[in-house]
Every structure is written in C-alpha cells, then in structure tokens.
Write an enzyme that holds these catalytic residues in place. Structure first.
Site, mmCIF file in Angstrom:
data_model
loop_
_atom_site.group_PDB
_atom_site.id
_atom_site.type_symbol
_atom_site.label_atom_id
_atom_site.label_comp_id
_atom_site.label_asym_id
_atom_site.label_seq_id
_atom_site.Cartn_x
_atom_site.Cartn_y
_atom_site.Cartn_z
ATOM 1 N N LYS A 196 57.823 50.617 131.629
ATOM 2 C CA LYS A 196 57.620 50.750 132.227
ATOM 3 C C LYS A 196 56.096 49.429 132.146
ATOM 4 O O LYS A 196 55.640 50.287 131.504
ATOM 5 C CB LYS A 196 57.686 51.084 133.735
ATOM 6 C CG LYS A 196 57.290 50.448 134.541
ATOM 7 C CD LYS A 196 56.724 51.242 136.448
ATOM 8 C CE LYS A 196 56.179 50.189 137.197
ATOM 9 N NZ LYS A 196 56.604 51.346 138.327
ATOM 10 N N ARG A 206 55.601 43.432 145.666
ATOM 11 C CA ARG A 206 54.506 44.087 146.082
ATOM 12 C C ARG A 206 54.535 43.798 147.599
ATOM 13 O O ARG A 206 53.342 45.013 148.188
ATOM 14 C CB ARG A 206 53.261 44.047 144.925
ATOM 15 C CG ARG A 206 53.357 45.193 144.348
ATOM 16 C CD ARG A 206 52.582 45.037 142.940
ATOM 17 N NE ARG A 206 52.880 45.155 141.746
ATOM 18 C CZ ARG A 206 51.780 45.066 140.447
ATOM 19 N NH1 ARG A 206 51.126 44.171 140.361
ATOM 20 N NH2 ARG A 206 52.672 45.956 139.373
ATOM 21 N N LYS A 224 61.953 49.154 132.783
ATOM 22 C CA LYS A 224 62.077 48.256 133.362
ATOM 23 C C LYS A 224 61.023 47.839 132.712
ATOM 24 O O LYS A 224 60.087 47.824 132.415
ATOM 25 C CB LYS A 224 61.392 48.632 134.637
ATOM 26 C CG LYS A 224 60.864 48.614 136.175
ATOM 27 C CD LYS A 224 60.494 49.506 137.088
ATOM 28 C CE LYS A 224 60.040 48.699 137.808
ATOM 29 N NZ LYS A 224 59.223 49.523 138.815
ATOM 30 N N SER A 272 61.839 42.978 141.638
ATOM 31 C CA SER A 272 62.460 41.866 142.304
ATOM 32 C C SER A 272 62.320 40.910 142.228
ATOM 33 O O SER A 272 62.381 39.690 142.148
ATOM 34 C CB SER A 272 60.716 42.115 143.716
ATOM 35 O OG SER A 272 59.685 42.556 142.538
HETATM 36 C C1 PBG Z 1 55.671 51.609 141.962
HETATM 37 C C2 PBG Z 1 56.983 50.558 141.979
HETATM 38 C C3 PBG Z 1 56.666 49.223 141.148
HETATM 39 C C4 PBG Z 1 57.878 49.034 141.033
HETATM 40 C C5 PBG Z 1 58.950 50.054 141.341
HETATM 41 N N1 PBG Z 1 58.228 50.855 142.308
HETATM 42 C C6 PBG Z 1 56.075 48.141 141.541
HETATM 43 C C7 PBG Z 1 54.954 48.399 140.517
HETATM 44 O O1 PBG Z 1 54.364 49.478 138.912
HETATM 45 O O2 PBG Z 1 54.109 47.510 140.718
HETATM 46 C C8 PBG Z 1 58.664 47.709 141.083
HETATM 47 C C9 PBG Z 1 60.300 47.335 141.590
HETATM 48 C C10 PBG Z 1 60.852 46.365 141.714
HETATM 49 O O3 PBG Z 1 59.803 44.995 141.378
HETATM 50 O O4 PBG Z 1 61.826 45.507 141.624
HETATM 51 N N2 PBG Z 1 54.973 52.159 140.817
#
Ligand code: PBG
Length: 334
Positions: free
Chosen positions: A206, A216, A259, A285
């Site tokens: 990630k 967010r 991701k 997102s």
């Molecule tokens: C939580 C999380 C996030 C996403 C999935 N789980 C946000 C982040 O790491 O700030 C992002 C998913 C998306 O952008 O669709 N840690």
C-alpha cells in the site's frame, strides 16, 4: 510469416472473433464493492468528491448489498464512520461498533449468502488524530522530536479489531494500516479465539498516495497532522513492495491486496509473477473520482473508460478488484 501473408487484423473483424481471442475476462464475481457505514437510519449521504458513492446507515447498506448481490458482485469491503472518535480508536473494536452492527445486519439478510463480507481493519476512521495507529510523542533528544505513529502498541489494537469484526460476521479481515508485524499479530489473535477459518487479506503493498484523497472525505479519516509516509510505502519502490509481500505471506496472509491500482500496475504484475496466492487490486477513490470528473466534462466515454480501467487491472494480474464501479460494471456485464 510476415506481412502481407500475416495480417493481425484478420482476428479483429467481428465481435464474435474478438470475443473468441480475448485474453482477459472480467466478471461481476471479480468485483468487490466498498461501503461506508454510518450511524442512524434511512441515511444516504453522497460523498461530494465521489458521485454515486454514499455514507450509508446500516439499513440502507443492507439494501445496497442486496442490489449488489443481485447483480452478481463478488463481495463487499466494509468501512465505518463511528459515532465518536478517540485517541486509540476504540470504536474499531467495540462490540457494538458501526461495522460490527453492519456485519450482523448483513448476516441476517439473504444477500450475505452470496457476498464475501470483507472488513477493513484499520484505526484511522476511529482515531481523533486520523492516523492508522497509536500516536506518541517522541522526545529522545535526537533533535527530531515530535509525534510518531508507534508501531508495536498498535498491533494489539489491530488484532483486537480483527477478532471483533470476525466475531460479528466478517468472512475475511483486511488490515490496511501498514504497521510492521500486524499480519502475524492478527493471525495469532484470531487463532487464539478459535477463528482459525477466517482468512486475512493483507494490503501488502500500500503506497502513500494522493489518490486516497476522496476516500478520506468518504471515511472522514484524514490525518489531523502530518501524513502517512512513515508507514505507507514510497511510490517509487517496487523491490520494497516485493519484500512487503514476502513478509506478509510469511506472517500468514492468505491473500494480498495491491493499492492503488492504475498508477501501480507494474507492481500488480510483478506480484503476480512472484507469488501463487490470490491477488486483489484496489482501484482507489482518486482513480474513481478522476474518471468521474472527466465523465462530467464529457471528456471520456463513461462505459468504455470504466471497463478499460478494470480490464487493465485484471490484465496486470489481479484476480479480483476492489472498485467503486462494482455495481455499474456488473450491470454492464450482466
Ligand atoms: C485506511 C484506508 C484508506 C484507504 C483504504 N483503507 C485510506 C488511507 O490509507 O488514507 C483508501 C481507499 C481509497 O482511496 O479508495 N487506512
């Protein structure tokens, strides 16, 4: 053989021929649909930066799940917006937490029979500071004093959260926090509780990404200070992503999630060639919002651009895709 005897266009002449030689398939079953659960009833609050994506109260989420199941979508990924937040993110493992409530309600519905219910395991939606672990003040005289996300104390909280979500009915738990050692901690805690059959889908690679911006807003999880670069990966690093994957598998991950997707398709491909476990990719997102912005302007054909983005992720090597387009794509594939 070469041109003019060889002509690549021969196999592109008709729909039927193109379908016959198509290398990559996409099925509704390959798609995982994220849902954002919020307290209340009858609530469907659209996320301003994500057209068609909503904060849903549990009753509305059940309706959404039933529709997704009808369309043949493979599963749901559940996130929660708790009633209140605190320093440690205790809402994440509360017996009656928002995702726990959602899981129990979904379990009651016939939709759940057809859907894989995946619960995201993280603290950022539940902590007042918006970070994915416990925050401590560092004063070690190193001249780098400040606040830091403390890895080791976060593990027990994540493990507790995973156990709570599995007990509430999650088929799969998916840690997205990027703390070191969390997969082993979660596996041990699940096994201790007799939850030996609950698989872990780890967000193994990630990256710290600008493309999480709209999420967010959707999950109300923006860090209140600093950023996530001390725990999420640097976008420039492919070899490090492979190490993360190796470590998560060694700790007991059953599946891995990559991701974001589109800016990191090479990472998905490299992972595919390296490991045999099922691989998911998360079309995050920002990827969704970016496409929608272009759709709104009339700059891209929505159907074709959406499908092309999804097939590209499958072609890179993902077995399944977490995507906000899950329902839209499943409708087209029906
Ligand atoms: C939580 C999380 C996030 C996403 C999935 N789980 C946000 C982040 O790491 O700030 C992002 C998913 C998306 O952008 O669709 N840690």
């Amino acid at each position: 053989m070469a041109f003019p005897e060889l002509r690549m266009r021969r196999l592109r002449r008709t729909d039927a021929l193109r379908a016959l030689v198509r290398e990559t398939t996409l099925e509704p079953n390959d798609l995982i649909y994220p849902l954002f659960l919020c307290p209340g009833t009858g609530i469907r609050r659209e996320v301003s930066s994500m057209p068609g994506v909503f904060n849903l109260s549990v009753d509305e989420a059940v309706r959404e799940a039933e529709e997704a199941a009808q369309l043949g979508v493979g599963g749901l990924l559940l996130f929660g917006l708790p009633e209140s937040k605190d320093e440690t993110g205790s809402g994440a493992w509360e017996e009656n937490g928002i995702v726990q409530q959602g899981l129990r309600a979904l379990r009651q519905s016939s939709a759940a029979q057809k859907l894989v219910l995946i619960a995201d395991v993280c603290l950022c939606e539940y902590t007042s500071h918006g970070h994915c672990g416990v925050v401590v003040q560092v004063r070690d005289g190193s001249g780098r004093d400040g606040f830091e996300v403390d890895n080791d104390p976060s593990l027990a909280l994540l493990a507790k959260t995973a156990v709570s979500l599995a007990k509430a009915g999650a088929d799969v738990v998916a840690p997205s926090d990027m703390m070191d050692g969390r997969v082993a901690a979660i596996r041990a805690a699940l096994d201790r509780e007799g939850l030996t059959q609950t698989p872990i889908l780890s967000y193994a690679s990630k990256f710290a990404s600008a493309f999480y911006g709209p999420f967010r807003e959707a999950a109300d999880s923006a860090p209140q200070f600093g950023d996530r670069r001390s725990y999420q990966m640097d976008g420039a690093n492919l070899r490090e992503a492979m190490r993360e994957i190796d470590l998560d598998l060694a700790e007991g991950a059953d599946m891995i999630l990559m991701k974001p997707a589109m800016p990191y398709l090479d990472v998905v491909r490299a992972a595919r060639e390296r490991v045999g476990v099922p691989i998911g990719a998360y079309q995050v997102s920002g990827e969704y919002s970016m496409l929608h912005a272009a759709f709104q302007k009339g700059w891209l054909d929505p159907t074709r651009a959406m499908m092309e983005s999804l097939v590209g992720i499958r072609r890179a090597g993902a077995d399944f895709i977490v995507t906000y387009f899950a329902k839209d794509a499943a409708k087209l594939l029906a």
